[in-house]
Motif scaffolding. Structure first.
Motif, PDB file in Angstrom:
ATOM      1  N   ILE A 191       0.845  -1.201   0.000  1.00 21.34           N
ATOM      2  CA  ILE A 191       0.000   0.000   0.000  1.00 21.34           C
ATOM      3  C   ILE A 191       0.880   1.251   0.000  1.00 21.34           C
ATOM      4  O   ILE A 191       0.625   2.213  -0.730  1.00 21.34           O
ATOM      5  N   LYS A 192       1.924   1.227   0.812  1.00 18.74           N
ATOM      6  CA  LYS A 192       2.835   2.390   0.858  1.00 18.74           C
ATOM      7  C   LYS A 192       3.380   2.692  -0.535  1.00 18.74           C
ATOM      8  O   LYS A 192       3.447   3.839  -0.954  1.00 18.74           O
ATOM      9  N   LYS A 193       3.754   1.630  -1.236  1.00 17.23           N
ATOM     10  CA  LYS A 193       4.277   1.822  -2.605  1.00 17.23           C
ATOM     11  C   LYS A 193       3.193   2.406  -3.509  1.00 17.23           C
ATOM     12  O   LYS A 193       3.425   3.342  -4.264  1.00 17.23           O
ATOM     13  N   GLN A 194       1.988   1.838  -3.416  1.00 14.93           N
ATOM     14  CA  GLN A 194       0.924   2.259  -4.339  1.00 14.93           C
ATOM     15  C   GLN A 194       0.494   3.710  -4.108  1.00 14.93           C
ATOM     16  O   GLN A 194       0.085   4.384  -5.047  1.00 14.93           O
ATOM     17  N   ILE A 195       0.588   4.179  -2.867  1.00 15.20           N
ATOM     18  CA  ILE A 195       0.167   5.573  -2.627  1.00 15.20           C
ATOM     19  C   ILE A 195       1.373   6.515  -2.540  1.00 15.20           C
ATOM     20  O   ILE A 195       1.224   7.677  -2.172  1.00 15.20           O
ATOM     21  N   ASN A 196       2.557   5.965  -2.870  1.00 12.24           N
ATOM     22  CA  ASN A 196       3.793   6.774  -2.821  1.00 12.24           C
ATOM     23  C   ASN A 196       3.987   7.406  -1.462  1.00 12.24           C
ATOM     24  O   ASN A 196       4.297   8.591  -1.349  1.00 12.24           O
ATOM     25  N   TYR A 197       3.782   6.637  -0.410  1.00  8.72           N
ATOM     26  CA  TYR A 197       3.816   7.180   0.944  1.00  8.72           C
ATOM     27  C   TYR A 197       5.221   7.693   1.286  1.00  8.72           C
ATOM     28  O   TYR A 197       6.216   7.011   1.092  1.00  8.72           O
ATOM     29  N   GLY A 198       5.261   8.912   1.789  1.00  5.23           N
ATOM     30  CA  GLY A 198       6.529   9.491   2.240  1.00  5.23           C
ATOM     31  C   GLY A 198       7.413   9.994   1.120  1.00  5.23           C
ATOM     32  O   GLY A 198       8.539  10.408   1.341  1.00  5.23           O
ATOM     33  N   LYS A 199       6.879   9.940  -0.120  1.00  4.69           N
ATOM     34  CA  LYS A 199       7.711  10.404  -1.256  1.00  4.69           C
ATOM     35  C   LYS A 199       7.389  11.861  -1.578  1.00  4.69           C
ATOM     36  O   LYS A 199       6.282  12.304  -1.414  1.00  4.69           O
TER      37      LYS A 199
END
Ligand SMILES: NC(=O)c1ccc[n+]([C@@H]2O[C@H](COP(=O)([O-])OP(=O)(O)OC[C@H]3O[C@@H](n4cnc5c(N)ncnc54)[C@H](OP(=O)(O)O)[C@@H]3O)[C@@H](O)[C@H]2O)c1
Length: 298
Positions: free
Chosen positions: A290-298
């Motif tokens: 999920i973090k990857k899919q929502i670009n979390y923290g980028k």
């Protein structure tokens, strides 16, 4: 491209299935929006006749509000029973008429939650609340029909990266922690959380191979809701001090007589599905995705 009739394609699970598999299958959406009401036999029969060249039916539409379902307990004229049982009966009859492979999406709520080892497909269901009971009666409509070209896929606590119409439990907790709000969750209940993208991969396999039988398409780890919150805080680097534990047992004791019962331990095994090569993430793995899919923290 194989043509697939789908119900519930606008829902939390269904809309992600379509997003991920739309280049592999031609989905025909049977929904209120497209003018097909599962409760209206004539509208359904007409829609099937128009799409008799479809090779399969993916039946996901359901009345899914467990609390509202409890208010209708025992009421066969209620929307929950009508959609989950009678709607499924109509779908089965028409799939059978046109000899179409049928996948029925069901739930771990068919079980009572008293087993302390993982539930298997061979375990006998024993639903304790109305939603689970109607979903199980939907299963029985199919299994008792004599039609063999079916697949019943049980899923559990589905979650995904994004979808505004219905916020799953993972995103509910994530949003609270991001907003610095306290979260209190049961530490004496166990649930199996399932990444919807993994369900899509399994359904793709089933639609390609026309696999029949009952399968549990569920995540590879089970957690208490309290632990689930801690996993979210860890994965997203959020404040775990906002999270506290409560007790399902205490909660149930505080409820008036006749309140909705809750399943306590729903550890569900995906062994049968993984034996044929399907893969399901653990909760920590799903959160990373999920973090990857929502670009979390980028
Ligand atoms: N969510 C969970 O926690 C969970 C857990 C285990 C199993 N499941 C099972 O997974 C499946 C999908 O659940 P979900 O959470 O994605 O469902 P959802 O978001 O509540 O969506 C329900 C779907 O059913 C459709 N529908 C409702 N009434 C209809 C009618 N009369 N005619 C035609 N379509 C109708 C809705 O269409 P509209 O958008 O037009 O209303 C929507 O597409 C269900 O079978 C459910 O039992 C869900």
């Amino acid at each position: 491209m194989q043509k697939i009739i789908g119900t519930g394609l606008s829902g939390l699970v269904g809309s992600r299935i379509v997003e991920l598999l739309k280049d592999k299958f031609e989905f025909v959406d049977f929904s209120l929006d497209s003018g097909v009401n599962l409760l209206d036999q004539q509208s359904l029969a007409d829609a099937f006749e128009k799409n008799k060249d479809a090779v399969a039916v993916l039946h996901m539409a359901a009345f899914t509000d467990t609390n509202a379902a409890w208010e209708q307990k025992g009421d066969k004229s209620g929307i929950c029973y009508q959609l989950n049982v009678e709607g499924t009966r109509s779908i089965l009859n028409l799939a059978q008429k046109y000899n179409q492979y049928l996948i029925y999406i069901s739930t771990d709520f068919v079980f009572d939650g008293t087993k302390t080892t993982p539930y298997l497909e061979t375990d006998t269901p024993n639903p304790i609340e109305w939603y689970g009971e109607t979903k199980y009666l939907g299963e029985k409509v199919i299994t008792d029909s004599g039609y063999t070209n079916y697949n019943i896929s049980r899923i559990t606590y589905p979650y995904r990266a994004e979808y505004d119409k219905k916020i799953d439990i993972i995103r509910k907790v994530l949003t609270k922690l991001q907003n610095n709000e306290p979260v209190k969750m049961f530490s004496d209940q166990i649930c199996t959380y399932t990444f919807i993208d993994d369900i899509a991969q399994a359904l793709e396999y089933f639609l390609e191979n026309k696999t029949t039988g009952i399968y549990h398409l569920v995540g590879s780890s089970s957690h208490s809701p309290y632990e689930m919150c801690l996993e979210i805080a860890k994965a997203f680097n959020l404040n775990k001090d906002l999270i506290s534990a409560s007790s399902l047992e205490e909660y149930l004791k505080s409820q008036p007589v006749g309140s909705r019962p809750w399943q306590k331990t729903l550890i569900t095994s995906n062994q049968k599905a993984t034996n044929i090569g399907l893969k399901f993430k653990t909760l920590p793995e799903g959160l990373e995705e999920i973090k990857k899919q929502i670009n979390y923290g980028k």
